[in-house]
Design a protein around this motif. Structure first.
Motif, PDB file in Angstrom:
ATOM      1  N   SER A  40       0.822  -1.213   0.303  1.00 48.41           N
ATOM      2  CA  SER A  40      -0.311  -0.099  -0.210  1.00 48.41           C
ATOM      3  C   SER A  40       0.962   1.201  -0.501  1.00 48.41           C
ATOM      4  CB  SER A  40      -1.150  -0.271   1.149  1.00 48.41           C
ATOM      5  OG  SER A  40       0.021   0.245   2.198  1.00 48.41           O
ATOM      6  N   GLN A  41       2.019   0.734   0.257  1.00 47.27           N
ATOM      7  CA  GLN A  41       2.993   2.049   0.462  1.00 47.27           C
ATOM      8  C   GLN A  41       3.526   2.647  -0.652  1.00 47.27           C
ATOM      9  OE1 GLN A  41       6.207   1.420   3.339  1.00 47.27           O
ATOM     10  NE2 GLN A  41       4.318   2.875   5.765  1.00 47.27           N
ATOM     11  N   LYS A  42       4.182   1.185  -1.207  1.00 45.50           N
ATOM     12  CA  LYS A  42       4.130   1.589  -2.844  1.00 45.50           C
ATOM     13  C   LYS A  42       3.148   2.159  -3.677  1.00 45.50           C
ATOM     14  CE  LYS A  42       7.965  -1.173  -2.297  1.00 45.50           C
ATOM     15  NZ  LYS A  42       8.376  -2.553  -2.651  1.00 45.50           N
ATOM     16  N   ALA A  43       1.859   1.615  -3.488  1.00 41.40           N
ATOM     17  CA  ALA A  43       0.681   1.656  -4.211  1.00 41.40           C
ATOM     18  C   ALA A  43       0.573   3.219  -4.094  1.00 41.40           C
ATOM     19  CB  ALA A  43      -0.560   1.665  -4.249  1.00 41.40           C
ATOM     20  N   THR A  44       0.687   4.156  -2.720  1.00 35.65           N
ATOM     21  CA  THR A  44       0.762   5.504  -2.220  1.00 35.65           C
ATOM     22  C   THR A  44       1.923   6.316  -3.529  1.00 35.65           C
ATOM     23  OG1 THR A  44      -1.063   4.807  -0.344  1.00 35.65           O
ATOM     24  CG2 THR A  44       0.000   7.550  -0.676  1.00 35.65           C
ATOM     25  N   LEU A  45       2.772   5.484  -3.330  1.00 35.83           N
ATOM     26  CA  LEU A  45       3.860   6.255  -4.103  1.00 35.83           C
ATOM     27  C   LEU A  45       3.299   6.353  -5.484  1.00 35.83           C
ATOM     28  CD1 LEU A  45       6.885   8.113  -3.311  1.00 35.83           C
ATOM     29  CD2 LEU A  45       7.454   5.254  -4.352  1.00 35.83           C
ATOM     30  N   ALA A  47       1.468   6.591  -6.981  1.00 34.99           N
ATOM     31  CA  ALA A  47       0.055   7.400  -7.165  1.00 34.99           C
ATOM     32  C   ALA A  47       0.594   8.288  -7.633  1.00 34.99           C
ATOM     33  CB  ALA A  47      -1.493   6.990  -6.562  1.00 34.99           C
ATOM     34  N   GLN A  48       1.204   9.437  -6.805  1.00 37.96           N
ATOM     35  CA  GLN A  48       1.626  10.587  -6.309  1.00 37.96           C
ATOM     36  C   GLN A  48       1.716  11.206  -7.886  1.00 37.96           C
ATOM     37  OE1 GLN A  48       5.050  11.017  -3.981  1.00 37.96           O
ATOM     38  NE2 GLN A  48       3.344  10.560  -1.937  1.00 37.96           N
ATOM     39  N   TYR A  51       5.342  10.910  -9.549  1.00 34.56           N
ATOM     40  CA  TYR A  51       6.334   9.769 -10.065  1.00 34.56           C
ATOM     41  C   TYR A  51       6.553   9.392 -11.000  1.00 34.56           C
ATOM     42  CZ  TYR A  51       7.248   4.871  -9.725  1.00 34.56           C
ATOM     43  OH  TYR A  51       7.981   3.756  -9.979  1.00 34.56           O
TER      44      TYR A  51
END
Length: 74
Positions: A40-45, A47-48, A51
């Motif tokens: 989930s942290q990588k998905a948030t990253l 989605a920025q 990126y």
């Protein structure tokens, strides 16, 4: 663990086995939780808005923590 003096029920051995299973279950749930959290942290990253995926990222010899495109399979 299975000492002759504990025969025939081997209660200390049974307790030891159950405790080991419990530790394994706790460890398994922790690993599952940690991998979901990392995903989930990588998905948030990813989605920025700023990126940008690196070109040929799969050949950069990045670890799973360094590679934002790496996703743990669960």
């Amino acid at each position: 663990v299975f000492r002759p003096k504990d025969a025939p029920r081997y209660v200390p051995a049974e307790i030891t086995i159950i405790a080991c299973w419990a530790v394994c279950l706790v460890d398994m749930f922790f690993i599952y939780w940690y991998c979901r959290r990392q995903n989930s942290q990588k998905a948030t990253l990813r989605a920025q808005p700023g990126y940008v995926k690196l070109e040929n990222q799969e050949f950069l010899d990045l670890t799973d923590r360094e590679n934002p495109e790496f996703v743990y399979t669960l």
